[in-house]
Design an enzyme around this catalytic site. Structure first.
Site, mmCIF file in Angstrom:
data_model
loop_
_atom_site.group_PDB
_atom_site.id
_atom_site.type_symbol
_atom_site.label_atom_id
_atom_site.label_comp_id
_atom_site.label_asym_id
_atom_site.label_seq_id
_atom_site.Cartn_x
_atom_site.Cartn_y
_atom_site.Cartn_z
ATOM 1 C CB CYS A 155 -18.835 5.112 18.556
ATOM 2 S SG CYS A 155 -16.993 4.672 18.419
ATOM 3 C CG HIS B 8 -13.653 0.835 14.724
ATOM 4 N ND1 HIS B 8 -14.443 0.742 15.675
ATOM 5 C CD2 HIS B 8 -13.563 -0.311 14.015
ATOM 6 C CE1 HIS B 8 -15.394 -0.407 15.644
ATOM 7 N NE2 HIS B 8 -14.631 -1.117 14.381
ATOM 8 C CD GLU C 218 -15.338 -3.962 12.737
ATOM 9 O OE1 GLU C 218 -15.778 -3.563 13.691
ATOM 10 O OE2 GLU C 218 -15.345 -5.316 12.560
#
Ligand code: SUG
Length: 448
Positions: A370, A248, A175
């Site tokens: 993000c 995350h 990721e």
């Protein structure tokens, strides 16, 4: 500017930004499923946030959105005919499938890639690995375009190397920088690279929500990037954090320079991690740890407000003190607001907080951190970048005008089956490739 700086490249929000409820384990995404979105407002919020950082004296970049809905993905699933037929037959077969290929999730640039600055790599070039985003169907279609974007930006092979994404397999599920942190004295100095994983790729991870990153992924990337084991750490995110909705690691921890700011529940073994950082950083820097206890900010509040999905930045205007860029949701949560007041009043390296409005992104579980991909670059490397992806006031106003011209004020889930959205996207992206100097064969639709 003589020293290396950390450049934040923010993902431009795409014209299909919507609330698909696609990410199991991401609470905001599930909560807002099927609500009406405003792609225009979300894109303008993102650009405003990027400008705010630039106005603080930081070097800021932008990354172009991907082509959505992504018809090549539907073709690979057996839909054929004209593009209009492909979209319409896929939509009548499965609106959910079309929602997946329409997500504007590439806006969360922290998931685009893992970047190691030249000072950490044995060949003294910057290395980048685009993330395969294997776990979520709607994200697993991003790596092709991301590779193209990064290859355009980092096109000079004397300075940069863009690797292939890791194989699409549960063992190598990646990721990107959302699970990667770096600590250092100054950005251009050799640093410690910290890879965080949720599971071992060979274990059977039995939990309420998926762990999207494996230990093996970090190890493979370290090999490709030529990192030194003595300055690399692989640490496990806690299952507790994943089950609370931290899909995350950047939802529960963030670094800047020698500072690690984290929630008490972020890591499986926080003491082990801090000891390893202290030991490996010995010749590099003096680490500072700020741990936020659950009794001060319960993990649920941290995840709702995105206290740790903040950007901690060292701007040249702040006399060595750091600034924390927080989503305005942090000011609306009493525990978090109180904590931030206490943090900046005390003698931590963080001296100020700035709130930004990225509501459209937050409602899909994407905070300020993000939206950005951190790339440490020297002035010389900056001069070698390709495309026009560094934000200037001029580029900012061109992008604002571009969004105003092409993006819808409102988008509802049923609009995703409408072919005019494809046409609008193509017209917009065609123009964007000119604005950002991306070339006329940058997107798949331009290649046919
Ligand atoms: O992968 N949300 C993204 C949010 C990514 C946040 N990035 C970082 N933490 N770095 C995700 O879960 C929601 C899309 C939707 O439901 O429409 C989504 O993909």
């Amino acid at each position: 500017m003589t020293e290396a700086v950390e450049v934040n490249f923010d993902g431009l929000v795409g014209h299909t930004h919507n609330f698909g409820g696609l990410s199991h384990g991401n609470i905001a995404s599930a909560t807002n499923k099927n609500q009406i979105s405003s792609p225009k407002q979300a894109a303008l919020e993102g650009l405003e946030k990027a400008l705010t950082l630039r106005n603080m004296g930081l070097v800021q970049g932008v990354l172009p959105p991907h082509e959505r809905p992504f018809l090549p993905a539907l073709k690979r699933l057996g839909f054929s005919g004209s593009d209009k037929n492909i979209l319409e037959s896929a939509y009548s077969t499965s609106p959910q499938l079309v929602a997946n290929v329409s997500a504007s999730s590439n806006m969360w640039a922290a998931n685009a890639a893992t970047i190691s600055p030249a000072s950490d790599c044995n060949d003294k070039r910057l290395h980048a690995t685009p993330a395969n985003l294997h776990t979520m169907v709607h994200r697993a279609i991003e790596d092709g375009q991301t590779s193209r974007t990064l290859s355009r930006l980092l096109e000079n092979n004397d300075y940069f190397e863009v690797h292939k994404p890791l194989p699409h397999h549960a063992l190598t599920s990646d990721e990107g920088a959302a699970n990667h942190n770096r600590m250092c004295a100054e950005y251009g100095h050799k640093g410690l690279e910290i890879f965080i994983y949720g599971r071992d790729g060979f274990e059977n991870f039995d939990a309420k929500y998926p762990a999207r990153q494996t230990r093996q992924t970090g190890e493979i990337i370290s090999r490709f990037h030529g990192l030194d084991d003595a300055y690399t750490i692989h640490a496990r995110q806690s299952k507790k954090a994943i089950e609370a909705g931290a899909f995350h690691n950047d939802v529960v921890a963030v670094t800047n320079k020698n500072l690690l700011f984290f929630h008490e529940y972020a890591f499986e073994d926080k003491d082990g991690l801090q000891n390893e950082i202290k030991q490996k950083a010995q010749n590099l820097f003096e680490p500072i740890f700020i741990e936020v206890l659950n009794r001060d900010v319960p993990i649920e509040d941290a995840i709702k407000s995105y206290l740790f999905n903040t950007q901690i930045v060292s701007s040249p205007n702040e006399n060595g003190l750091m600034t924390i860029i927080a989503p305005m949701e942090c000011a609306q949560n009493l525990n978090v607001k109180r904590y931030l007041e206490y943090l900046i009043a005390g003698n931590s390296p963080i001296g100020a907080v700035r709130f930004v409005d990225v509501r459209g992104s937050m409602r899909n579980g994407g905070g300020p951190a993000c939206l950005r991909l951190r790339v440490v670059l020297t002035p010389e490397e900056i001069s070698k970048l390709g495309g026009r992806m560094l934000l200037s006031d001029k580029l900012h106003s061109e992008l604002v005008a571009w969004v105003e011209k092409h993006y819808r004020d409102e988008l509802s889930p049923k609009d995703l089956g409408d072919f005019s959205l494809v046409e609008e996207g193509r017209a917009a992206l065609d123009e964007l490739t000119q604005i950002m100097h991306l070339g006329s064969d940058f997107y798949d639709f331009q290649r046919v």
